[in-house]
Design a protein around this motif. Structure first.
Motif, PDB file in Angstrom:
ATOM      1  N   TYR A  95       0.814  -1.225  -0.037  1.00  0.00           N
ATOM      2  CA  TYR A  95      -0.004   0.090  -0.120  1.00  0.00           C
ATOM      3  C   TYR A  95       0.918   1.325   0.016  1.00  0.00           C
ATOM      4  O   TYR A  95       1.975   1.401   0.550  1.00  0.00           O
ATOM      5  CB  TYR A  95      -0.872   0.224   1.320  1.00  0.00           C
ATOM      6  N   GLN A 138      -3.567   3.552  -1.111  1.00  0.00           N
ATOM      7  CA  GLN A 138      -4.014   2.411  -2.327  1.00  0.00           C
ATOM      8  C   GLN A 138      -3.195   1.484  -2.490  1.00  0.00           C
ATOM      9  O   GLN A 138      -1.757   1.370  -2.436  1.00  0.00           O
ATOM     10  CB  GLN A 138      -4.412   3.528  -3.454  1.00  0.00           C
ATOM     11  N   PRO A 192      -8.301   2.624   0.642  1.00  0.00           N
ATOM     12  CA  PRO A 192      -9.052   3.141   0.036  1.00  0.00           C
ATOM     13  C   PRO A 192     -10.509   3.520   0.745  1.00  0.00           C
ATOM     14  O   PRO A 192     -11.251   2.910   1.061  1.00  0.00           O
ATOM     15  CB  PRO A 192      -9.209   2.753  -1.346  1.00  0.00           C
TER      16      PRO A 192
END
Length: 236
Positions: free
Chosen positions: A164, A174, A236
């Motif tokens: 991430y 993300q 997210p």
């Protein structure tokens, strides 16, 4: 043979061509079982030809191969579960477990019984990877230059990792990379800055808590202890 030829040449060099008797036919078969080729057998490239007495031509279709999803851990293939994340699975032709049961093959490494030809390399022989019923423990990640590195997870049901990234504190993380078990456990980013963490994922789809946070602008800097939630949004 030379001595026999000297005595009677016609024995080894007949003047008339041998004619195939009636009732002999040429048919295709699946080399796994000797039965009629199925679509899966053709897809795997395991169809061959042979001569048969017409009375004994195969009439049943091969059922030894099927399509399926599997994961690879430590060089072995295991059947994917319904909850296994698709990004960690591979689709392919799988040897049907029903065939093994019919042949009475149990507790045997079936890969040692298969031919070593290139054709058979496309056939997946899968076992069962049992998940341990819990979320994987968090990882410890290091940053060397612009490369994230970590060690293989100690739990046997872990099938891969997610990397991430967030541009900076306060922005959402993300997924920037998915790494399957068996691939190099590292990730290099061309970005000039960013905050990263890595999670481990098991065959049931359970994902570990985030690893320690590392900053690309500050190598080896740890912002959180492993297992503690990051101070910024981690998904997210």
């Amino acid at each position: 043979m030379n001595a026999a030829y000297d005595v009677k040449p016609d024995l080894s060099a007949p003047k008339q061509r041998f004619n195939m008797p009636g009732g002999i036919v040429r048919r295709t078969y699946c080399t796994v079982s000797g039965l009629l080729p199925s679509d899966m057998c053709e897809k795997a490239g395991l169809v061959s030809y042979d001569l048969y007495n017409a009375k004994f031509v195969p009439t049943k279709e091969d059922h030894s191969l099927t399509s399926g999803s599997f994961v690879e851990v430590n060089g072995k293939r295991y059947a994917a579960l319904d909850t296994t994340p698709r990004e960690f699975t591979t689709e392919g032709v799988v040897l049907n477990e029903q065939l093994l049961e019919e042949l009475g093959i149990k507790d045997v490494d079936i890969t040692k019984l298969l031919p070593k030809s290139d054709q058979w390399k496309n056939i997946a022989v899968v076992g069962e990877l049992k998940e341990n019923g819990k979320r994987p423990d968090p990882l410890v990640v290091q940053l060397a230059g612009k490369t994230l590195k970590w060690s293989a997870h100690g739990e046997t049901d872990v099938i891969g990792y997610r990397v991430y990234r967030a541009e900076q504190e306060g922005l959402p993380f993300q997924v920037v990379a998915t790494i399957k078990s068996g691939q190099p456990l590292s990730f290099a980013d061309r970005s000039t800055s960013g905050i990263y963490y890595v999670t481990a994922v098991d065959i049931a789809g359970n994902e570990s808590a985030p690893s320690n946070l590392v900053s690309l602008s500050s190598p080896m800097k740890t912002r959180e202890e492993p297992g503690n939630p990051p101070t910024v949004k981690d998904k997210p």
